[in-house]
Design a protein around this motif. Structure first.
Motif, PDB file in Angstrom:
ATOM      1  N   ASP A 108      76.317 -26.742  -0.217  1.00 44.55           N
ATOM      2  CA  ASP A 108      77.102 -26.729  -1.448  1.00 44.55           C
ATOM      3  C   ASP A 108      78.549 -26.535  -1.016  1.00 44.55           C
ATOM      4  O   ASP A 108      78.905 -25.458  -0.520  1.00 44.55           O
ATOM      5  N   PRO A 109      79.398 -27.548  -1.166  1.00 44.89           N
ATOM      6  CA  PRO A 109      80.777 -27.427  -0.677  1.00 44.89           C
ATOM      7  C   PRO A 109      81.588 -26.337  -1.374  1.00 44.89           C
ATOM      8  O   PRO A 109      82.614 -25.915  -0.863  1.00 44.89           O
ATOM      9  N   GLN A 110      81.114 -25.863  -2.529  1.00 48.55           N
ATOM     10  CA  GLN A 110      81.836 -24.817  -3.246  1.00 48.55           C
ATOM     11  C   GLN A 110      81.413 -23.416  -2.815  1.00 48.55           C
ATOM     12  O   GLN A 110      82.028 -22.435  -3.209  1.00 48.55           O
ATOM     13  N   SER A 111      80.349 -23.310  -2.016  1.00 52.56           N
ATOM     14  CA  SER A 111      79.866 -22.014  -1.545  1.00 52.56           C
ATOM     15  C   SER A 111      80.289 -21.793  -0.102  1.00 52.56           C
ATOM     16  O   SER A 111      80.573 -22.740   0.619  1.00 52.56           O
ATOM     17  N   SER A 112      80.234 -20.553   0.318  1.00 50.57           N
ATOM     18  CA  SER A 112      80.655 -20.244   1.679  1.00 50.57           C
ATOM     19  C   SER A 112      79.486 -20.333   2.650  1.00 50.57           C
ATOM     20  O   SER A 112      78.319 -20.344   2.257  1.00 50.57           O
ATOM     21  N   LEU A 113      79.822 -20.357   3.925  1.00 46.65           N
ATOM     22  CA  LEU A 113      78.818 -20.360   4.983  1.00 46.65           C
ATOM     23  C   LEU A 113      78.001 -19.072   4.945  1.00 46.65           C
ATOM     24  O   LEU A 113      76.829 -19.059   5.307  1.00 46.65           O
ATOM     25  N   GLU A 114      78.591 -17.976   4.482  1.00 48.79           N
ATOM     26  CA  GLU A 114      77.908 -16.688   4.439  1.00 48.79           C
ATOM     27  C   GLU A 114      76.828 -16.632   3.361  1.00 48.79           C
ATOM     28  O   GLU A 114      75.976 -15.752   3.378  1.00 48.79           O
ATOM     29  N   ASP A 115      76.839 -17.554   2.399  1.00 53.86           N
ATOM     30  CA  ASP A 115      75.810 -17.605   1.367  1.00 53.86           C
ATOM     31  C   ASP A 115      74.484 -17.967   2.034  1.00 53.86           C
ATOM     32  O   ASP A 115      74.354 -19.039   2.621  1.00 53.86           O
ATOM     33  N   PRO A 116      73.476 -17.085   1.985  1.00 56.63           N
ATOM     34  CA  PRO A 116      72.221 -17.336   2.697  1.00 56.63           C
ATOM     35  C   PRO A 116      71.464 -18.565   2.190  1.00 56.63           C
ATOM     36  O   PRO A 116      70.618 -19.107   2.906  1.00 56.63           O
ATOM     37  N   ASP A 117      71.746 -19.001   0.972  1.00 56.17           N
ATOM     38  CA  ASP A 117      71.069 -20.177   0.431  1.00 56.17           C
ATOM     39  C   ASP A 117      71.793 -21.475   0.778  1.00 56.17           C
ATOM     40  O   ASP A 117      71.286 -22.558   0.505  1.00 56.17           O
ATOM     41  N   ASN A 118      72.992 -21.382   1.344  1.00 56.88           N
ATOM     42  CA  ASN A 118      73.754 -22.583   1.671  1.00 56.88           C
ATOM     43  C   ASN A 118      73.310 -23.112   3.030  1.00 56.88           C
ATOM     44  O   ASN A 118      72.996 -22.352   3.934  1.00 56.88           O
ATOM     45  N   GLY A 119      73.296 -24.414   3.175  1.00 52.47           N
ATOM     46  CA  GLY A 119      72.876 -25.021   4.428  1.00 52.47           C
ATOM     47  C   GLY A 119      71.372 -25.100   4.573  1.00 52.47           C
ATOM     48  O   GLY A 119      70.841 -25.064   5.677  1.00 52.47           O
ATOM     49  N   GLY A 120      70.688 -25.232   3.435  1.00 53.72           N
ATOM     50  CA  GLY A 120      69.225 -25.315   3.457  1.00 53.72           C
ATOM     51  C   GLY A 120      68.740 -26.511   4.261  1.00 53.72           C
ATOM     52  O   GLY A 120      69.355 -27.572   4.259  1.00 53.72           O
ATOM     53  N   GLY A 160      76.884 -32.384  -3.179  1.00 51.63           N
ATOM     54  CA  GLY A 160      76.417 -31.671  -2.008  1.00 51.63           C
ATOM     55  C   GLY A 160      76.809 -32.460  -0.771  1.00 51.63           C
ATOM     56  O   GLY A 160      77.165 -33.635  -0.854  1.00 51.63           O
ATOM     57  N   LEU A 161      76.732 -31.808   0.369  1.00 47.20           N
ATOM     58  CA  LEU A 161      76.999 -32.457   1.651  1.00 47.20           C
ATOM     59  C   LEU A 161      75.752 -32.348   2.508  1.00 47.20           C
ATOM     60  O   LEU A 161      75.177 -31.273   2.642  1.00 47.20           O
ATOM     61  N   VAL A 162      75.332 -33.460   3.084  1.00 48.16           N
ATOM     62  CA  VAL A 162      74.192 -33.477   3.987  1.00 48.16           C
ATOM     63  C   VAL A 162      74.727 -33.725   5.390  1.00 48.16           C
ATOM     64  O   VAL A 162      75.534 -34.638   5.599  1.00 48.16           O
ATOM     65  N   THR A 163      74.306 -32.886   6.344  1.00 44.96           N
ATOM     66  CA  THR A 163      74.758 -33.009   7.727  1.00 44.96           C
ATOM     67  C   THR A 163      73.558 -33.035   8.668  1.00 44.96           C
ATOM     68  O   THR A 163      72.511 -32.481   8.357  1.00 44.96           O
ATOM     69  N   GLY A 164      73.744 -33.671   9.809  1.00 46.87           N
ATOM     70  CA  GLY A 164      72.730 -33.678  10.860  1.00 46.87           C
ATOM     71  C   GLY A 164      73.387 -33.390  12.184  1.00 46.87           C
ATOM     72  O   GLY A 164      74.536 -33.786  12.414  1.00 46.87           O
ATOM     73  N   GLY A 165      72.653 -32.689  13.067  1.00 46.12           N
ATOM     74  CA  GLY A 165      73.292 -32.317  14.316  1.00 46.12           C
ATOM     75  C   GLY A 165      72.358 -32.149  15.488  1.00 46.12           C
ATOM     76  O   GLY A 165      71.160 -32.388  15.406  1.00 46.12           O
ATOM     77  N   GLU A 166      72.960 -31.695  16.580  1.00 41.70           N
ATOM     78  CA  GLU A 166      72.250 -31.572  17.848  1.00 41.70           C
ATOM     79  C   GLU A 166      71.178 -30.498  17.831  1.00 41.70           C
ATOM     80  O   GLU A 166      70.354 -30.423  18.732  1.00 41.70           O
ATOM     81  N   ASP A 167      71.162 -29.645  16.794  1.00 40.88           N
ATOM     82  CA  ASP A 167      70.133 -28.614  16.698  1.00 40.88           C
ATOM     83  C   ASP A 167      68.830 -29.140  16.102  1.00 40.88           C
ATOM     84  O   ASP A 167      67.867 -28.396  15.939  1.00 40.88           O
ATOM     85  N   GLY A 168      68.795 -30.446  15.766  1.00 39.52           N
ATOM     86  CA  GLY A 168      67.587 -31.057  15.229  1.00 39.52           C
ATOM     87  C   GLY A 168      67.397 -30.869  13.736  1.00 39.52           C
ATOM     88  O   GLY A 168      66.359 -31.221  13.190  1.00 39.52           O
ATOM     89  N   GLU A 208      77.310 -36.784   4.935  1.00 38.35           N
ATOM     90  CA  GLU A 208      77.221 -37.695   3.787  1.00 38.35           C
ATOM     91  C   GLU A 208      77.240 -36.889   2.491  1.00 38.35           C
ATOM     92  O   GLU A 208      76.587 -35.849   2.393  1.00 38.35           O
ATOM     93  N   TRP A 209      77.974 -37.380   1.517  1.00 38.66           N
ATOM     94  CA  TRP A 209      78.012 -36.754   0.195  1.00 38.66           C
ATOM     95  C   TRP A 209      76.819 -37.224  -0.617  1.00 38.66           C
ATOM     96  O   TRP A 209      76.392 -38.367  -0.515  1.00 38.66           O
ATOM     97  N   VAL A 210      76.308 -36.337  -1.461  1.00 41.50           N
ATOM     98  CA  VAL A 210      75.180 -36.662  -2.314  1.00 41.50           C
ATOM     99  C   VAL A 210      75.377 -35.965  -3.653  1.00 41.50           C
ATOM    100  O   VAL A 210      75.905 -34.857  -3.716  1.00 41.50           O
ATOM    101  N   LYS A 211      74.982 -36.664  -4.729  1.00 42.02           N
ATOM    102  CA  LYS A 211      75.002 -36.029  -6.049  1.00 42.02           C
ATOM    103  C   LYS A 211      73.702 -35.267  -6.222  1.00 42.02           C
ATOM    104  O   LYS A 211      72.617 -35.814  -6.032  1.00 42.02           O
ATOM    105  N   LEU A 212      73.835 -34.002  -6.569  1.00 46.72           N
ATOM    106  CA  LEU A 212      72.659 -33.172  -6.788  1.00 46.72           C
ATOM    107  C   LEU A 212      72.126 -33.412  -8.192  1.00 46.72           C
ATOM    108  O   LEU A 212      72.885 -33.754  -9.102  1.00 46.72           O
ATOM    109  N   THR A 213      70.851 -33.230  -8.373  1.00 47.66           N
ATOM    110  CA  THR A 213      70.235 -33.544  -9.664  1.00 47.66           C
ATOM    111  C   THR A 213      70.643 -32.580 -10.766  1.00 47.66           C
ATOM    112  O   THR A 213      70.687 -32.950 -11.922  1.00 47.66           O
TER     113      THR A 213
END
Length: 161
Positions: A133-145, A119-127, A108-113
């Motif tokens: 941040d769709p503009q940042s890479s997966l390697e960014d340690p702060d992405n996917g909080g 931003g993109l919010v995801t949910g998955g089988e890992d609980g 789901e897309w969300v507007k950040l404050t």
């Protein structure tokens, strides 16, 4: 919305993404691609969710191989960005004792404050429910909080205002 995204599965291994211009009532796809192959060990490759960004420029595709692919709807020929849920699967075995993975179930897309960014919010089988941040890479340690965590898999979630 002005566009329709449709995913089809004509064979057990191939998945196609097609875009339709519903604003102008085009009944034939205006753009189409074959999606990248799914990761190894995926018994039944599936696209679980597709979600347009506000303005319909970007399209998030949540997949059963624990990956989320991000596309620019104007140029579908390549994946703009990839994000993954890498945590251990929390899927419980079915009646036959088999754990069937299903990956990222929703995006789901969300507007950040801050600054009106998306931003993109995801949910998955890992609980986990994660914020990307769709503009940042997966390697960014702060992405996917992590926004939330449970001791089982995520089936669905809902974002409030």
């Amino acid at each position: 919305g002005e566009q329709l995204a449709l995913v089809t599965a004509p064979t057990t291994t191939k998945r196609y993404l097609r875009l339709y211009d519903i604003k102008n009532k085009h009944t034939k796809a205006t753009n189409a691609i074959m999606l990248e192959e799914f990761g190894a060990g995926i018994g039944h490759p599936q696209v679980n969710s597709v979600s347009f960004s506000p303005g319909e420029i970007q399209l998030a595709v949540a997949r059963s191989d624990n990956s989320l692919h991000l596309y620019d709807t104007r140029f579908l020929n390549k994946v703009l960005n990839r994000f993954s849920h890498l945590g251990e699967s929390k899927v419980l075995p079915n009646e036959a004792g088999v754990c069937e993975p299903y990956g990222i179930v929703q995006a789901e897309w969300v507007k950040l404050t801050h600054g009106g960014k998306l931003g993109l919010v995801t949910g998955g089988e890992d609980g986990f429910v994660r914020l990307w941040d769709p503009q940042s890479s997966l390697e960014d340690p702060d992405n996917g909080g992590v926004l939330g965590e449970i001791d089982s898999d995520v089936a669905r979630f809902s974002l409030g205002d």
